[in-house]
Motif scaffolding. Structure first.
Motif, mmCIF file in Angstrom:
data_model
loop_
_atom_site.group_PDB
_atom_site.id
_atom_site.type_symbol
_atom_site.label_atom_id
_atom_site.label_comp_id
_atom_site.label_asym_id
_atom_site.label_seq_id
_atom_site.Cartn_x
_atom_site.Cartn_y
_atom_site.Cartn_z
ATOM 1 N N ALA A 113 0.834 -1.197 0.000
ATOM 2 C CA ALA A 113 0.000 0.000 0.000
ATOM 3 C C ALA A 113 0.869 1.247 0.000
ATOM 4 O O ALA A 113 0.628 2.197 -0.720
ATOM 5 C CB ALA A 113 -0.908 -0.004 1.233
ATOM 6 N N GLU A 114 1.961 1.226 0.847
ATOM 7 C CA GLU A 114 2.836 2.385 0.910
ATOM 8 C C GLU A 114 3.617 2.582 -0.377
ATOM 9 O O GLU A 114 4.012 3.671 -0.726
ATOM 10 C CB GLU A 114 3.808 2.239 2.084
ATOM 11 C CG GLU A 114 3.139 2.244 3.450
ATOM 12 C CD GLU A 114 2.699 0.842 3.869
ATOM 13 O OE1 GLU A 114 2.254 0.680 5.000
ATOM 14 O OE2 GLU A 114 2.789 -0.086 3.053
ATOM 15 N N CYS A 115 3.907 1.484 -1.070
ATOM 16 C CA CYS A 115 4.731 1.554 -2.279
ATOM 17 C C CYS A 115 3.882 1.735 -3.527
ATOM 18 O O CYS A 115 4.406 1.693 -4.626
ATOM 19 C CB CYS A 115 5.557 0.284 -2.429
ATOM 20 S SG CYS A 115 6.783 0.075 -1.134
ATOM 21 N N GLY A 116 2.614 1.940 -3.371
ATOM 22 C CA GLY A 116 1.726 1.986 -4.519
ATOM 23 C C GLY A 116 2.084 3.025 -5.549
ATOM 24 O O GLY A 116 1.837 2.851 -6.732
ATOM 25 N N GLU A 117 2.705 4.127 -5.076
ATOM 26 C CA GLU A 117 3.020 5.212 -6.006
ATOM 27 C C GLU A 117 4.006 4.779 -7.082
ATOM 28 O O GLU A 117 4.074 5.355 -8.146
ATOM 29 C CB GLU A 117 3.584 6.405 -5.220
ATOM 30 C CG GLU A 117 3.762 7.646 -6.088
ATOM 31 C CD GLU A 117 4.182 8.846 -5.286
ATOM 32 O OE1 GLU A 117 4.705 9.786 -5.898
ATOM 33 O OE2 GLU A 117 3.981 8.854 -4.070
ATOM 34 N N LEU A 118 4.786 3.723 -6.783
ATOM 35 C CA LEU A 118 5.755 3.276 -7.769
ATOM 36 C C LEU A 118 5.087 2.749 -9.031
ATOM 37 O O LEU A 118 5.662 2.794 -10.105
ATOM 38 C CB LEU A 118 6.644 2.186 -7.162
ATOM 39 C CG LEU A 118 7.736 2.689 -6.208
ATOM 40 C CD1 LEU A 118 8.431 1.519 -5.557
ATOM 41 C CD2 LEU A 118 8.738 3.551 -6.940
ATOM 42 N N SER A 119 3.874 2.226 -8.903
ATOM 43 C CA SER A 119 3.209 1.683 -10.084
ATOM 44 C C SER A 119 2.180 2.649 -10.662
ATOM 45 O O SER A 119 1.583 2.383 -11.676
ATOM 46 C CB SER A 119 2.542 0.347 -9.731
ATOM 47 O OG SER A 119 1.618 0.540 -8.687
ATOM 48 N N SER A 120 1.959 3.766 -9.968
ATOM 49 C CA SER A 120 1.024 4.763 -10.484
ATOM 50 C C SER A 120 1.808 5.990 -10.928
ATOM 51 O O SER A 120 3.027 5.965 -11.024
ATOM 52 C CB SER A 120 0.013 5.138 -9.391
ATOM 53 O OG SER A 120 0.677 5.693 -8.276
ATOM 54 N N ASN A 121 1.093 7.097 -11.213
ATOM 55 C CA ASN A 121 1.741 8.326 -11.641
ATOM 56 C C ASN A 121 2.705 8.102 -12.794
ATOM 57 O O ASN A 121 3.887 8.449 -12.733
ATOM 58 C CB ASN A 121 2.480 8.986 -10.467
ATOM 59 C CG ASN A 121 1.530 9.518 -9.431
ATOM 60 O OD1 ASN A 121 0.484 10.044 -9.756
ATOM 61 N ND2 ASN A 121 1.885 9.354 -8.169
ATOM 62 N N LEU A 122 2.213 7.457 -13.838
ATOM 63 C CA LEU A 122 3.051 7.209 -14.995
ATOM 64 C C LEU A 122 3.262 8.472 -15.821
ATOM 65 O O LEU A 122 4.062 8.483 -16.738
ATOM 66 C CB LEU A 122 2.425 6.107 -15.855
ATOM 67 C CG LEU A 122 2.303 4.741 -15.170
ATOM 68 C CD1 LEU A 122 1.629 3.741 -16.095
ATOM 69 C CD2 LEU A 122 3.672 4.224 -14.757
ATOM 70 N N LYS A 123 2.525 9.520 -15.459
ATOM 71 C CA LYS A 123 2.691 10.805 -16.128
ATOM 72 C C LYS A 123 3.081 11.856 -15.096
ATOM 73 O O LYS A 123 2.406 12.024 -14.081
ATOM 74 C CB LYS A 123 1.385 11.219 -16.825
ATOM 75 C CG LYS A 123 0.949 10.267 -17.924
ATOM 76 C CD LYS A 123 -0.361 10.716 -18.549
ATOM 77 C CE LYS A 123 -0.815 9.757 -19.649
ATOM 78 N NZ LYS A 123 -2.091 10.189 -20.275
ATOM 79 N N LEU A 124 4.174 12.550 -15.367
ATOM 80 C CA LEU A 124 4.683 13.571 -14.456
ATOM 81 C C LEU A 124 5.023 14.834 -15.233
ATOM 82 O O LEU A 124 5.499 14.764 -16.372
ATOM 83 C CB LEU A 124 5.951 13.089 -13.752
ATOM 84 C CG LEU A 124 5.860 12.079 -12.607
ATOM 85 C CD1 LEU A 124 7.273 11.658 -12.198
ATOM 86 C CD2 LEU A 124 5.119 12.666 -11.421
ATOM 87 N N LEU A 125 4.810 15.967 -14.595
ATOM 88 C CA LEU A 125 5.258 17.247 -15.136
ATOM 89 C C LEU A 125 6.075 17.952 -14.067
ATOM 90 O O LEU A 125 5.582 18.211 -12.970
ATOM 91 C CB LEU A 125 4.082 18.127 -15.548
ATOM 92 C CG LEU A 125 4.470 19.506 -16.113
ATOM 93 C CD1 LEU A 125 5.164 19.360 -17.456
ATOM 94 C CD2 LEU A 125 3.248 20.419 -16.229
#
Length: 547
Positions: free
Chosen positions: A53-65
């Motif tokens: 759950a804590e590491c979820g951001e690694l697989s999301s946010n595939l788009k960054l600005l």
């Protein structure tokens, strides 16, 4: 009665389920605690299974600005936005407009630069009767916290076998959490090694081979082997690298110190003075010139070695000089500390030198006599260092630096005005990518490059301590150092892995980066060979005479 029995059965099932659930939760807590404890890493998220759950951001946010920062490359800087999709930089220009599904990082007033590439590390290395305390997970986690997003580690052959060594290191690297590449050491010579070198270059993505002129009786090789290795490197388009110290003279120096009753850490520095580094550097340069192949001198620690490299440049020879952070910012005074544990943590080879060598190496780096900065990150804890408490020859050689490099080089070189911000990118990232033929995939913020990026705040400050670093080591050779310029965000492969002083990393998420042969250092080699042949004026045609 039947209804009552059904209720009792249901009640027992609920109780059993509750106990199973509680046990599962407890087991998960134990597992998480053990992972944290085993890695000795504070402020990080790691998952045993690859995601939590804590590491979820690694697989999301595939788009960054990344918005409004000062984007810096090795030869140019501009205020611009950087748009990233699926781990790749898509666009670098001002005022990029994006939709609501894109995470925006405000970098106003901060530098947006390529993530660091450390050309010289030893993770999970078996050496001097023990193994480095940082493996491919803890060492890389520390690197990411310090703004380094790729490193190149040295594969040590097993009983001289390159192929077995490669298999062993491939297994070690399965816990990687960032991109990495491999150099390969050569410790003996025969036809099998020669064939394996071809396999490493043509099939395994290795384009550099290291030869040790020191560590007599273990890793050291002869001049004859060195020449054979240089010739093979040249034919394969692979870069020859040397650890330059005269191993025979070092062995004699060690015996001399022991005979004098000098058994402590100071004996390490006294037994291998700068002259021995300078001699070996000169010898390696001359032999590389004789073969006409490019040369890379690792961990240049002394004025003596640096001056040999400068001489080579003056005659047009292609020689790369790599200082390491410890040699640039420390001196050898700590080796004379009365506390063994304090002194022993500074033992590395070649040794950290007397005051004055550090400033000279900084000047050489600023004038391009030396081209890029590594760390030789090779960490042992205080218990391991104590193996040599009665004999400095048994102290495992190595210091930390993979986490500290980017901060210390900024503070030492940029804040002091010795180099520009673009030069900083060159010596910490771009030059390494170019030398090892992976530019601009790495080492640049350009459309199409990998999204390995740092956001550095020049107005923020840092403090180094073993209590807060992310290495497993219980000591730090830069303990207590403070400075300006802090990496606030690290992005690796398009994912935010360091932010708000917290790591967000997953074992097994790193990638092996293959490095093709015949990098730019080989440009023009054929012309030099042709000029040499034409200069021989031989063989001379002579008429036969009667006897």
């Amino acid at each position: 009665m039947a209804a009552q029995n059904k209720f009792l059965l249901f009640h027992k099932l609920v109780q059993k389920s509750f106990h199973i659930c509680t046990l599962s939760i407890l087991l998960m807590c134990v597992l998480q605690f053990q992972v944290s404890k085993s890695n000795h890493i504070s402020g990080f998220c790691a998952s045993v299974y690859g995601e939590s759950a804590e590491c979820g951001e690694l697989s999301s946010n595939l788009k960054l600005l990344i918005k409004g920062g000062i984007v810096v490359n090795a030869h140019h800087q501009q205020v611009a936005d950087v748009y990233i999709e699926n781990g790749i930089i898509v666009s670098v220009q001002p005022n990029i407009k994006v939709g609501d599904n894109v995470r925006v990082l405000d970098a106003t007033g901060k530098y947006v630069m390529p993530g660091g590439i450390d050309p010289h590390t030893h993770l999970g290395m078996e050496f001097m009767g023990t193994e480095t305390i940082d493996d491919f997970f803890s060492g890389q986690a520390a690197a990411l916290a310090g703004g380094t997003t790729m490193h190149i580690d040295f594969v040590i052959p097993v009983d001289g076998s390159l192929s077995v060594g490669f298999e062993v290191y491939t297994e070690k690297a399965k816990r990687s959490c960032m991109d990495y590449g491999f150099h390969m050491a050569i410790t003996k010579w025969d036809e099998i090694v020669a064939r394996d070198m071809e396999v490493m270059v043509k099939e395994k993505g290795i384009n550099s081979f290291k030869f040790f002129l020191a560590y007599k009786g273990s890793l050291m090789i002869s001049d004859e082997l060195l020449l054979q290795g240089f010739k093979k490197c040249k034919s394969l388009g692979a870069l020859a690298m040397v650890h330059a110290e005269n191993g025979d003279a070092v062995a004699e120096g060690q015996r001399r110190m022991i005979d004098l009753g000098i058994t402590g850490p100071e004996g390490h520095a006294l037994s291998r003075p700068p002259e021995l580094e300078g001699e070996a550097t000169s010898r390696a340069i001359r032999l590389a010139g004789f073969v006409n192949t490019p040369l890379y001198v690792v961990h240049v620690m002394s004025i003596d070695a640096m001056e040999e490299i400068a001489k080579a440049h003056k005659v047009g020879q292609k020689v790369v000089g790599e200082p390491v952070v410890s040699g640039l910012v420390l001196d050898d005074s700590w080796l004379w500390d009365s506390d063994f544990s304090t002194a022993a943590k500074y033992v590395m080879s070649p040794p950290i030198r007397k005051q004055g060598h550090d400033k000279a190496l900084q000047a050489a780096l600023s004038t391009k006599i030396l081209q890029l900065v590594g760390t030789d990150h090779c960490t042992f804890n205080s218990t391991q260092k104590a193996l040599g408490i009665d004999d400095f020859r048994k102290i495992p050689n190595g210091v930390n630096g993979i986490e500290e490099r980017m901060h210390l080089i900024w503070d030492t070189m940029v804040e002091s005005g010795q180099i520009s911000v673009t030069d900083y990118v060159r010596i910490t990232s771009a030059e390494c990518a170019q030398i090892f033929n992976i530019y601009p995939k790495k080492g640049a913020i350009l459309a199409g490059s990998d999204a390995d990026i740092i956001i550095l705040n020049p107005n923020s400050s840092f403090k180094i301590s073993a209590r807060s670093h992310h290495s497993r080591s219980d000591t730090n050779v830069y303990e207590g150092r403070r400075g300006k310029g802090k990496v606030e965000v690290t992005i690796a492969g398009g994912k935010v892995v360091w932010e708000h002083d917290e790591l967000n990393v997953v074992p097994g998420s790193g990638r092996y980066i293959e490095m093709p042969p015949f990098g730019h250092l080989f440009d023009g080699i054929d012309k030099v060979d042709a000029a040499y042949l034409s200069s021989l004026h031989a063989p001379v045609q002579r008429s036969s005479t009667a006897s």
